[in-house]
Design an enzyme around this catalytic site. Structure first.
Site, PDB file in Angstrom:
ATOM      1  N   HIS A  96     -40.553  -1.940   0.040  1.00 20.13           N
ATOM      2  CA  HIS A  96     -41.014  -2.214   1.420  1.00 20.13           C
ATOM      3  C   HIS A  96     -42.472  -1.831   1.656  1.00 20.13           C
ATOM      4  O   HIS A  96     -42.860  -1.498   2.762  1.00 20.13           O
ATOM      5  CB  HIS A  96     -40.086  -1.540   2.455  1.00 20.13           C
ATOM      6  CG  HIS A  96     -38.774  -2.243   2.587  1.00 20.13           C
ATOM      7  ND1 HIS A  96     -37.824  -1.895   3.522  1.00 20.13           N
ATOM      8  CD2 HIS A  96     -38.249  -3.288   1.908  1.00 20.13           C
ATOM      9  CE1 HIS A  96     -36.772  -2.705   3.405  1.00 20.13           C
ATOM     10  NE2 HIS A  96     -37.013  -3.540   2.433  1.00 20.13           N
ATOM     11  N   ASP A 143     -38.375  -7.087  -3.892  1.00 22.22           N
ATOM     12  CA  ASP A 143     -37.444  -7.148  -2.748  1.00 22.22           C
ATOM     13  C   ASP A 143     -37.824  -8.303  -1.838  1.00 22.22           C
ATOM     14  O   ASP A 143     -38.678  -8.125  -0.975  1.00 22.22           O
ATOM     15  CB  ASP A 143     -37.482  -5.844  -1.979  1.00 22.22           C
ATOM     16  CG  ASP A 143     -36.545  -5.875  -0.791  1.00 22.22           C
ATOM     17  OD1 ASP A 143     -35.715  -6.792  -0.710  1.00 22.22           O
ATOM     18  OD2 ASP A 143     -36.662  -4.993   0.064  1.00 22.22           O
ATOM     19  N   HIS A 147     -31.797 -13.262  -0.958  1.00 19.46           N
ATOM     20  CA  HIS A 147     -32.462 -13.579   0.309  1.00 19.46           C
ATOM     21  C   HIS A 147     -33.891 -14.026   0.113  1.00 19.46           C
ATOM     22  O   HIS A 147     -34.543 -13.667  -0.853  1.00 19.46           O
ATOM     23  CB  HIS A 147     -32.324 -12.460   1.334  1.00 19.46           C
ATOM     24  CG  HIS A 147     -33.104 -11.217   1.067  1.00 19.46           C
ATOM     25  ND1 HIS A 147     -34.423 -11.090   1.392  1.00 19.46           N
ATOM     26  CD2 HIS A 147     -32.739 -10.035   0.545  1.00 19.46           C
ATOM     27  CE1 HIS A 147     -34.833  -9.884   1.082  1.00 19.46           C
ATOM     28  NE2 HIS A 147     -33.837  -9.217   0.556  1.00 19.46           N
ATOM     29  N   GLU A 190     -32.483 -11.346   5.895  1.00 20.57           N
ATOM     30  CA  GLU A 190     -31.697 -10.220   5.378  1.00 20.57           C
ATOM     31  C   GLU A 190     -32.297  -8.928   5.891  1.00 20.57           C
ATOM     32  O   GLU A 190     -31.595  -8.022   6.329  1.00 20.57           O
ATOM     33  CB  GLU A 190     -31.698 -10.228   3.839  1.00 20.57           C
ATOM     34  CG  GLU A 190     -30.715  -9.237   3.224  1.00 20.57           C
ATOM     35  CD  GLU A 190     -31.311  -7.895   2.828  1.00 20.57           C
ATOM     36  OE1 GLU A 190     -30.580  -7.100   2.250  1.00 20.57           O
ATOM     37  OE2 GLU A 190     -32.483  -7.637   3.118  1.00 20.57           O
ATOM     38  N   GLU A 191     -33.625  -8.860   5.842  1.00 17.14           N
ATOM     39  CA  GLU A 191     -34.324  -7.636   6.221  1.00 17.14           C
ATOM     40  C   GLU A 191     -34.118  -7.295   7.693  1.00 17.14           C
ATOM     41  O   GLU A 191     -34.289  -6.160   8.100  1.00 17.14           O
ATOM     42  CB  GLU A 191     -35.823  -7.767   5.924  1.00 17.14           C
ATOM     43  CG  GLU A 191     -36.156  -8.116   4.471  1.00 17.14           C
ATOM     44  CD  GLU A 191     -35.981  -6.949   3.520  1.00 17.14           C
ATOM     45  OE1 GLU A 191     -35.513  -5.884   3.945  1.00 17.14           O
ATOM     46  OE2 GLU A 191     -36.317  -7.114   2.330  1.00 17.14           O
ATOM     47  N   ASP A 194     -30.234  -9.013  -5.445  1.00 15.55           N
ATOM     48  CA  ASP A 194     -31.446  -8.542  -4.789  1.00 15.55           C
ATOM     49  C   ASP A 194     -32.093  -7.496  -5.671  1.00 15.55           C
ATOM     50  O   ASP A 194     -31.395  -6.802  -6.377  1.00 15.55           O
ATOM     51  CB  ASP A 194     -31.050  -7.817  -3.493  1.00 15.55           C
ATOM     52  CG  ASP A 194     -31.204  -8.714  -2.302  1.00 15.55           C
ATOM     53  OD1 ASP A 194     -31.859  -9.748  -2.425  1.00 15.55           O
ATOM     54  OD2 ASP A 194     -30.662  -8.348  -1.260  1.00 15.55           O
TER      55      ASP A 194
HETATM   56  C1  LIG Z   1     -33.780  -4.372   3.146  1.00 13.16           C
HETATM   57  C2  LIG Z   1     -33.730  -4.562   1.668  1.00 13.16           C
HETATM   58  O1  LIG Z   1     -34.137  -3.750   0.913  1.00 13.16           O
HETATM   59  N1  LIG Z   1     -33.177  -5.687   1.237  1.00 13.16           N
HETATM   60  C3  LIG Z   1     -32.245  -5.718   0.144  1.00 13.16           C
HETATM   61  C4  LIG Z   1     -32.949  -5.923  -1.178  1.00 13.16           C
HETATM   62  O2  LIG Z   1     -32.074  -5.654  -2.225  1.00 13.16           O
HETATM   63  C5  LIG Z   1     -31.387  -4.425  -2.201  1.00 13.16           C
HETATM   64  C6  LIG Z   1     -30.596  -4.251  -3.448  1.00 13.16           C
HETATM   65  O3  LIG Z   1     -29.578  -5.199  -3.528  1.00 13.16           O
HETATM   66  C7  LIG Z   1     -30.531  -4.359  -0.984  1.00 13.16           C
HETATM   67  O4  LIG Z   1     -29.837  -3.128  -0.939  1.00 13.16           O
HETATM   68  C8  LIG Z   1     -31.386  -4.472   0.202  1.00 13.16           C
HETATM   69  O5  LIG Z   1     -30.596  -4.488   1.357  1.00 13.16           O
END
Ligand SMILES: CC(=O)N[C@H]1CO[C@H](CO)[C@@H](O)[C@@H]1O
Ligand SMILES: *[C@@H]1O[C@H](CO)[C@@H](O)[C@H](O)[C@H]1NC(C)=O
Ligand SMILES: *[C@@H]1O[C@H](CO)[C@@H](O)[C@H](O)[C@H]1NC(C)=O
Ligand SMILES: *[C@@H]1O[C@H](CO)[C@@H](O)[C@H](O)[C@H]1NC(C)=O
Ligand SMILES: *[C@@H]1O[C@H](CO)[C@@H](O)[C@H](O)[C@H]1NC(C)=O
Length: 496
Positions: free
Chosen positions: A433, A273, A261, A305-306, A334
């Protein structure tokens, strides 16, 4: 009011049919890709440069992030597009627009007292005023909504299900607005309903407040006081883009699809992330152009995605049954460079967590296992295959999926410390995050290994799908139904 629809598709994916056994003429004189050669092209320096570029993109904007709707995210999409644009003979690049109603600002008063509030993404702008009603439990079940909410504003706790489900239920009971309150520390800045609106049951304005403020309001209601709230939300309806690139060469009827993403959360630049996933995929896509492929390779950089896997959900919702059949396997990438990493493979065969994906998912897990165990000669663990990242919508459509990650907010165990080094009792990514998710906090050793794993599977499936079950072994519908059944048995609590 529908808050989303596709508005742009600048180029259709080429529909050339190529015999699986021969190379497309477009491949020219390039040699057929293989794992070892492609992996050799993956260099830490190149990955680092890409991460720095993404960070510069974030830091050169007022928000210092790459959240959807921000200049930082727009520039991320432009960067991906520009990088892929260097290979016009090799890739067809498509931008898919996803219209999103993104929270901008809000005001809230309760009995004329001001409360700090944020407009929640996917809900509309509006001004509502009326008596406040507390919804019991978590508001995920119809049975939590016993009384009519006609003309009222519902206050609902965050957690367990997507917040859009709660708002949908409140609206069906007549609510004119909803207050969401947090189930942890901090504000609900950047929060999303995580689920596109049902046009038959459109959302109402939603304001997000802190846990403390929410509990105080609920306590007042429980004490029998009347609380009148006045909520104004401002959201900005904007188009955000998925970027999709597909090789012009290779069998267009049989596609290996790899995705990550492109957006970050509000709090920081999002370099692990999931800027790391963005960069890994770009680097593999760039290096792949040196080679010919037998099967078409598709790369996607999803938006939002977030905010609830929205870009990938939208993409899958627009695929025809024929297009779904063409995707032999979707792989998700990710968090490729967590500082306190573990090499985690999605448990596609259900051996560790008892939840299997559609046929092909177990084989994908086996391929990653083969890479880590036999080629890289490093340890690996399995993680639950629960659909909580961008591969979720693919599973729901019955498409085989897999992927790897390095860990997010989870805590490293003693056993994992022995396997991977790092520190037990500490999250895989302490900056998850947060504003500390920057280039300085990436684990480059992990990142190169993960990116080489991506290069490996790209090469393997670009050469052949022989290791996967035959295409029509089970119908997509049957697979999707099986996954839906599995989902029913679970509570999805992590990111909602
Ligand atoms: C919300 C978030 O953390 N986004 C993704 C980033 O990557 C991780 C690992 O694959 C995902 O679990 C998260 O959803
Ligand atoms: C919120 O209140 C502030 C201060 O009264 C005002 O300037 C702003 O325009 C209001 N915003 C909305 C969304 O009503
Ligand atoms: C695995 O899941 C299936 C179906 O969801 C269930 O019937 C079975 O009891 C589970 N097995 C274990 C060991 O939990
Ligand atoms: C794999 O993990 C074991 C402990 O379970 C450890 O002894 C070994 O050194 C690790 N191997 C590598 C390559 O890190
Ligand atoms: C697989 O399914 C497609 C359409 O769903 C059909 O056209 C094709 O003939 C099937 N192939 C096999 C080998 O059954």
């Amino acid at each position: 009011m529908a808050i989303w629809k596709s508005i742009v598709a600048t180029a259709a994916i080429a529909a050339t049919v190529v015999d699986a056994g021969t190379l497309a003429p477009r491949n020219g004189y390039k040699s057929l890709v293989d794992s070892k050669s492609l992996r050799k092209q993956i260099k830490t320096e190149a990955l680092k440069k890409r991460a720095e570029t993404l960070q510069d993109i974030a830091y050169s904007t007022p928000g210092k992030n790459r959240v959807i709707g921000s200049e930082g995210h727009e520039n991320t999409v432009k960067y991906i597009q520009k990088e892929l644009g260097q290979f016009p003979d090799y890739y067809t690049v498509e931008l898919q627009g996803v219209e999103l109603s993104i929270g901008v600002s809000a005001n809230l008063t309760a009995n004329d007292k001001t409360i700090e509030v944020y407009a929640v993404t996917l809900a509309p702008s509006g001004h509502v005023s009326g008596p406040l009603v507390a919804v019991p439990n978590l508001g995920c079940e119809e049975s939590d909504f016993t009384e009519s909410l006609e003309g009222k504003i519902a206050i609902i706790y965050r957690g367990t299900c997507e917040f859009g489900i709660k708002v949908g239920l409140a609206v069906s009971k007549g609510a004119i607005g909803v207050i969401a309150y947090n189930n942890g520390e901090g504000t609900l800045e950047g929060y999303s309903l995580q689920k596109f609106e049902d046009p038959e049951n459109p959302y109402v304005p939603v304001g997000g407040i802190s846990q403390g403020a929410g509990e105080a309001l609920v306590a007042q209601l429980e004490a029998g006081q009347e609380v009148t709230v006045d909520l104004t939300t401002v959201t900005n309806v904007a188009t955000s883009y998925n970027v999709i690139a597909q090789t012009k060469g290779g069998d267009q009827e049989n596609v290996i699809h790899l995705g990550g993403h492109s957006d970050s959360v509000t709090a920081g630049p999002g370099i692990n992330d999931n800027g790391s996933g963005t960069s890994s995929l770009l680097e593999v896509a760039a290096q792949l152009t040196r080679y010919a492929v037998k099967n078409a390779v598709r790369f996607s950089w999803w938006t939002a995605e977030e905010a609830g896997l929205l870009g990938a959900t939208y993409y899958v919702s627009k695929l025809s049954p024929e297009e779904k059949q063409k995707i032999r396997l979707f792989l998700d990438f990710d968090m490729m460079a967590s500082p306190n990493y573990a090499f985690q493979i999605y448990d596609g065969d259900g051996s560790a967590f008892n939840s299997t994906g559609p046929p092909g998912s177990a084989e994908a897990e086996a391929e990653f296992t083969h890479y880590f165990a036999d080629i890289a000669a490093v340890n690996h663990t399995e993680i639950e295959f629960d659909g909580r990242s961008d591969y979720g919508p693919f599973l729901e459509a019955g498409i085989a999926a897999g992927g790897i990650a390095c860990g997010a907010e989870g805590i490293k165990t003693e056993e994992e410390e022995a396997m991977f080094g790092g520190a037990a009792g500490v999250p895989y990514d302490v900056n998850y995050h947060e504003d500390g998710d920057t280039v300085n906090n990436l684990n480059y050793e992990a990142w190169i290994e993960m990116t080489k794993a991506i290069a490996h599977v790209t090469a393997v499936y670009a050469r052949s799908f022989d290791s996967l079950p035959p295409k029509n072994s089970t119908s997509l519908q049957k697979r999707a139904a099986r996954y839906a059944q599995f989902k029913q048995t679970k509570r999805f609590q992590k990111w909602v």
